[in-house]
Design a protein around this motif. Structure first.
Motif, PDB file in Angstrom:
ATOM      1  N   SER A 424       0.798  -1.230   0.000  1.00 37.89           N
ATOM      2  CA  SER A 424       0.000   0.000   0.000  1.00 37.89           C
ATOM      3  C   SER A 424       0.831   1.280   0.000  1.00 37.89           C
ATOM      4  CB  SER A 424      -0.939   0.010   1.213  1.00 37.89           C
ATOM      5  OG  SER A 424      -0.179   0.012   2.404  1.00 37.89           O
ATOM      6  N   LYS A 428       6.650   0.457   2.139  1.00 40.29           N
ATOM      7  CA  LYS A 428       6.460  -0.995   2.088  1.00 40.29           C
ATOM      8  C   LYS A 428       7.040  -1.563   0.797  1.00 40.29           C
ATOM      9  CE  LYS A 428       2.446  -1.331   5.156  1.00 40.29           C
ATOM     10  NZ  LYS A 428       1.153  -1.961   5.392  1.00 40.29           N
ATOM     11  N   TYR A 443      -0.880  -1.050  -4.829  1.00 41.06           N
ATOM     12  CA  TYR A 443      -2.221  -1.334  -5.361  1.00 41.06           C
ATOM     13  C   TYR A 443      -3.254  -0.227  -5.135  1.00 41.06           C
ATOM     14  CZ  TYR A 443      -2.316  -4.494  -1.089  1.00 41.06           C
ATOM     15  OH  TYR A 443      -2.184  -5.074   0.138  1.00 41.06           O
ATOM     16  N   ARG A 565      -2.839  -1.173   9.145  1.00 45.24           N
ATOM     17  CA  ARG A 565      -1.843  -1.332   8.073  1.00 45.24           C
ATOM     18  C   ARG A 565      -0.585  -0.522   8.355  1.00 45.24           C
ATOM     19  NH1 ARG A 565      -5.811  -1.027   2.798  1.00 45.24           N
ATOM     20  NH2 ARG A 565      -4.027  -1.851   1.668  1.00 45.24           N
TER      21      ARG A 565
HETATM   22  N1  LIG Z   1      -4.390 -19.743   6.090  1.00 37.11           N
HETATM   23  C1  LIG Z   1      -3.482 -19.770   7.030  1.00 37.11           C
HETATM   24  O1  LIG Z   1      -3.177 -20.832   7.586  1.00 37.11           O
HETATM   25  C2  LIG Z   1      -2.803 -18.495   7.449  1.00 37.11           C
HETATM   26  C3  LIG Z   1      -1.761 -18.528   8.377  1.00 37.11           C
HETATM   27  C4  LIG Z   1      -1.137 -17.312   8.708  1.00 37.11           C
HETATM   28  C5  LIG Z   1      -1.573 -16.131   8.144  1.00 37.11           C
HETATM   29  N2  LIG Z   1      -2.631 -16.158   7.285  1.00 37.11           N
HETATM   30  C6  LIG Z   1      -3.122 -14.926   6.665  1.00 37.11           C
HETATM   31  O2  LIG Z   1      -2.047 -14.213   6.123  1.00 37.11           O
HETATM   32  C7  LIG Z   1      -2.345 -12.833   6.125  1.00 37.11           C
HETATM   33  C8  LIG Z   1      -1.175 -12.077   6.669  1.00 37.11           C
HETATM   34  O3  LIG Z   1      -1.077 -12.278   8.069  1.00 37.11           O
HETATM   35  P1  LIG Z   1      -0.022 -11.458   8.909  1.00 37.11           P
HETATM   36  O4  LIG Z   1      -0.274 -11.790  10.336  1.00 37.11           O
HETATM   37  O5  LIG Z   1       1.316 -11.659   8.337  1.00 37.11           O
HETATM   38  O6  LIG Z   1      -0.506  -9.950   8.688  1.00 37.11           O
HETATM   39  P2  LIG Z   1       0.191  -8.809   7.802  1.00 37.11           P
HETATM   40  O7  LIG Z   1       0.345  -9.267   6.401  1.00 37.11           O
HETATM   41  O8  LIG Z   1       1.413  -8.344   8.494  1.00 37.11           O
HETATM   42  O9  LIG Z   1      -0.872  -7.647   7.880  1.00 37.11           O
HETATM   43  C9  LIG Z   1      -1.951  -7.601   7.001  1.00 37.11           C
HETATM   44  C10 LIG Z   1      -1.632  -6.755   5.775  1.00 37.11           C
HETATM   45  O10 LIG Z   1      -2.727  -6.876   4.877  1.00 37.11           O
HETATM   46  C11 LIG Z   1      -2.774  -5.730   4.071  1.00 37.11           C
HETATM   47  N3  LIG Z   1      -4.162  -5.240   3.967  1.00 37.11           N
HETATM   48  C12 LIG Z   1      -4.814  -5.036   2.812  1.00 37.11           C
HETATM   49  N4  LIG Z   1      -6.040  -4.565   3.044  1.00 37.11           N
HETATM   50  C13 LIG Z   1      -6.163  -4.453   4.384  1.00 37.11           C
HETATM   51  C14 LIG Z   1      -7.208  -4.006   5.229  1.00 37.11           C
HETATM   52  N5  LIG Z   1      -8.387  -3.566   4.733  1.00 37.11           N
HETATM   53  N6  LIG Z   1      -7.018  -4.012   6.559  1.00 37.11           N
HETATM   54  C15 LIG Z   1      -5.856  -4.443   7.067  1.00 37.11           C
HETATM   55  N7  LIG Z   1      -4.826  -4.882   6.311  1.00 37.11           N
HETATM   56  C16 LIG Z   1      -4.975  -4.895   4.972  1.00 37.11           C
HETATM   57  C17 LIG Z   1      -1.866  -4.677   4.714  1.00 37.11           C
HETATM   58  O11 LIG Z   1      -0.712  -4.536   3.907  1.00 37.11           O
HETATM   59  P3  LIG Z   1      -0.691  -3.322   2.836  1.00 37.11           P
HETATM   60  O12 LIG Z   1      -0.833  -2.076   3.654  1.00 37.11           O
HETATM   61  O13 LIG Z   1       0.610  -3.435   2.159  1.00 37.11           O
HETATM   62  O14 LIG Z   1      -1.867  -3.555   1.938  1.00 37.11           O
HETATM   63  C18 LIG Z   1      -1.519  -5.275   6.061  1.00 37.11           C
HETATM   64  O15 LIG Z   1      -0.257  -4.865   6.499  1.00 37.11           O
HETATM   65  C19 LIG Z   1      -3.639 -12.674   6.910  1.00 37.11           C
HETATM   66  O16 LIG Z   1      -4.716 -12.557   6.013  1.00 37.11           O
HETATM   67  C20 LIG Z   1      -3.722 -13.976   7.656  1.00 37.11           C
HETATM   68  O17 LIG Z   1      -5.029 -14.337   7.962  1.00 37.11           O
HETATM   69  C21 LIG Z   1      -3.239 -17.322   6.936  1.00 37.11           C
END
Ligand SMILES: NC(=O)c1ccc[n+]([C@@H]2O[C@H](COP(=O)([O-])OP(=O)(O)OC[C@H]3O[C@@H](n4cnc5c(N)ncnc54)[C@H](OP(=O)(O)O)[C@@H]3O)[C@@H](O)[C@H]2O)c1
Length: 575
Positions: A424, A428, A443, A565
């Motif tokens: 964003s 970053k 994006y 974010r």
């Molecule tokens: N399926 C699984 O087993 C699994 C396991 C671990 C994590 N995950 C998923 O992986 C993702 C990342 O997790 P993370 O803990 O490492 O978090 P993270 O990526 O550090 O934080 C989320 C990022 O998502 C982006 N984002 C885009 N739209 C957003 C919005 N409306 N509100 C908040 N953030 C938004 C932001 O980056 P920008 O500002 O650059 O857009 C934000 O920094 C999460 O969706 C999590 O649920 C899934």
């Protein structure tokens, strides 16, 4: 004692501090926010009368503006009108007192907690007077003698100001019927902790500015914004005595309605007691705890917690302090880490099944281990199992500077893929490039589908790792090449809309919604995945970015920053 909220805690070990999450949608910024509970109970004399029906709530048109809510939980008719000196122009609406009587033969002497919901304008004869509801008055009586006590006339009682405790029910805002898009008024229905209100402020979703609301009357606070308010709205309450604040983040959602009640959640820093590890369990003193977006999903209700209140957190590293019967491969003093189940790592010490933890190599510090165990194992199954990334692949990683995103860029680059990342902000973007993304798209400023099309000369990418969800899902499908893989593994922007099969048929696409736990079921699988992650950290393939560290007691702030974010890389909580 907090332990009563979780039957799993038994009363034999030293007290521990944990964070409980109690309901949906917001949180308190304060650990130990109940100052009044800390200063003890000071009893003073007062007079007491009652009004309304014998077993009723007094009046439902009280000066505080709670209306009919006085007879509903959490008030449940245990309410009172109060003399002007204590009412303090309505600032004390919602404050909690204990009252008890001993002088009349029908008095039980038992303290009854009541909430101020009304002013007693005529109660000026004593410095303190409680005009209690019939229910409250009767509750001070010996069993079966309620009526006799109510016939006693003006009663001498003792009273003490106490913290409100609604057992995790937290805050509710009842939006005034007269509210509209430019004018917002709300009854602060009840608030935990000190109970009184010195100030109420409101913040629009799109803004950083807290705007002071004016006390309209009683517990009704208003803001005449003069222009359209942009929800979701957050509300901050400040206690006039302790100055402590409670923030109900985004508690008033988009599409709010006058007359509706919106409730909040509280992250509370509390003492609990834990037991000895049972068969197959170990006790671990956490040294560092990883924060993950899944913690936000549970806090906000996107995922349903098994109980309320609950202790959030699914990633930590610590020292084994006790070993239960039947555990042979762990001993006291081992440094271990864990990711995923069971939930409950926001705590100084916890009990864990021994087969859920992995040993941490000496070369890896607890902070690094807590930053990488869940996010690294997620990255591991994403690039090795879910879709096997190989040299020559072109991949798209959304939120490329986030916790998982940063590791995904690094690992996929090391495997020989061409990595396209979305982020964003420019800052970053710099980090994502440094982590091995060959192309970075901002994006919010660029159409990422058009840019991916351009970068891949119209061919599309082999796989999209999409953790953003709602805002990116459709575009992600459009970025894929024929027979491409859509890996939707999170929804930080919201849950994507349902996908019709025809959306996949257009390019014979594969779609999966994977979860870490399903790729690491057995102890051997967990050990192997963690070993792979730690080996890649040790060899330098993965540089773990611990960009944000907070004391565990400030987890709520950490949540706000992750959701806002504002974070990059890993966020760690230190107990
Ligand atoms: N399926 C699984 O087993 C699994 C396991 C671990 C994590 N995950 C998923 O992986 C993702 C990342 O997790 P993370 O803990 O490492 O978090 P993270 O990526 O550090 O934080 C989320 C990022 O998502 C982006 N984002 C885009 N739209 C957003 C919005 N409306 N509100 C908040 N953030 C938004 C932001 O980056 P920008 O500002 O650059 O857009 C934000 O920094 C999460 O969706 C999590 O649920 C899934």
């Amino acid at each position: 004692m907090a332990a009563i909220k979780l039957s799993l805690f038994i009363l034999c070990l030293p007290q521990l501090l944990v964070l409980f999450c109690s309901f949906q949608l917001c949180f308190s910024f304060r650990a130990k926010h109940l100052n009044l509970s800390a200063i003890g109970t000071h009893w003073a004399p007062a007079g007491a009368t009652w009004y309304g029906s014998p077993d009723g709530a007094g009046s439902d048109g009280g000066s505080c503006g709670y209306g009919k809510l006085v007879s509903q939980t959490p008030f449940s008719s245990l309410v009172t009108g109060i003399s002007p000196s204590l009412y303090n122009s309505g600032k004390e609406c919602g404050a909690c007192y204990q009252v008890k009587c001993t002088k009349h033969p029908s008095c039980s002497g038992k303290a009854v907690r009541v909430v101020i919901t009304d002013l007693c304008p005529g109660c000026v004869s004593e410095s303190a007077h409680f005009d209690l509801s019939g229910t409250s008055f009767g509750a001070m009586a010996l069993p079966g003698q309620e009526e006799k006590l109510r016939d006693a006339g003006v009663l001498e009682i003792r009273y003490a100001r106490v913290a409100c405790d609604y057992s995790g029910k937290t805050i509710a805002f009842h939006v005034d019927q007269g509210s509209n898009s430019n004018y917002f008024a709300t009854v602060v229905e009840f608030e935990e902790g000190d109970g009184d209100l010195g100030a109420v402020e409101l913040k629009e979703g799109s803004s950083e500015e807290w705007r002071k609301m004016q006390q309209s009357w009683g517990a009704v606070w208003k803001l005449d914004a003069g222009a359209e308010l942009h929800p979701p709205l957050s509300i901050k309450l400040t206690s006039q005595y302790s100055g402590q604040t409670l923030i109900a983040k985004n508690v008033i959602p988009q599409g709010w309605k006058p007359g509706a009640t919106y409730r909040s959640v509280v992250l509370k820093w509390e003492d609990v007691e834990i037991g000895e590890p049972k068969e197959g369990e170990i006790r671990v003193r956490n040294k560092a705890i990883g924060l993950n977006f899944i913690d936000v999903y549970f806090r906000t209700g996107v995922y349903k917690p098994p109980t309320l209140p609950f202790i959030p957190g699914r990633e930590a590293c610590g020292l084994v302090t006790a070993v239960g019967p039947g555990v042979t491969d762990r001993q006291v003093g081992d440094v271990v880490a864990y990711a995923g189940n069971p939930m409950g790592s926001y705590t100084e010490e916890q009990i864990l099944p021994a087969d859920k933890v992995v040993p941490v190599p000496e070369s890896i510090t607890p902070v690094i281990a807590a930053s990488v165990i869940l996010k690294g194992m997620t990255t591991q199954f994403l690039v090795r199992c879910c879709f096997k990334v190989e040299r020559g692949h072109t991949i798209l990683v959304h939120a490329a500077a986030g916790g998982v995103g940063s590791l995904l860029c690094q690992w996929a680059n090391a495997l020989g893929a061409t990595v396209i990342g979305t982020v964003s902000t420019k800052e970053k973007a710099t980090q994502a490039k440094d982590d091995g993304a060959h192309h970075v798209i901002i994006y919010g400023e660029e159409d990422f589908v058009a840019r991916v099309n351009e970068i891949t000369s119209g061919n599309g990418v082999d796989v999209v790792y999409d953790s953003v969800g709602k805002d990116t899902f459709e575009g992600s499908l459009a970025c894929l090449k024929l027979r491409g893989y859509m890996v939707s593994f999170g929804q930080s922007s919201g849950t994507p809309d349902p996908v019709p099969l025809s959306a996949l048929a257009a390019k014979s696409l594969f779609l999966t919604r994977p979860t870490l736990g399903h790729y690491n079921v057995t102890h051997d699988e967990i050990l192997a995945a963690a070993k792979d992650v730690f080996a890649n950290v040790a060899s330098g393939v993965l540089r773990v970015r611990v960009n944000h560290t907070y004391p565990l007691s400030q987890a709520a702030q950490a949540h706000a920053d992750l959701e806002g974010r504002k974070t990059t890389g890993s966020v760690v909580l230190i107990p």
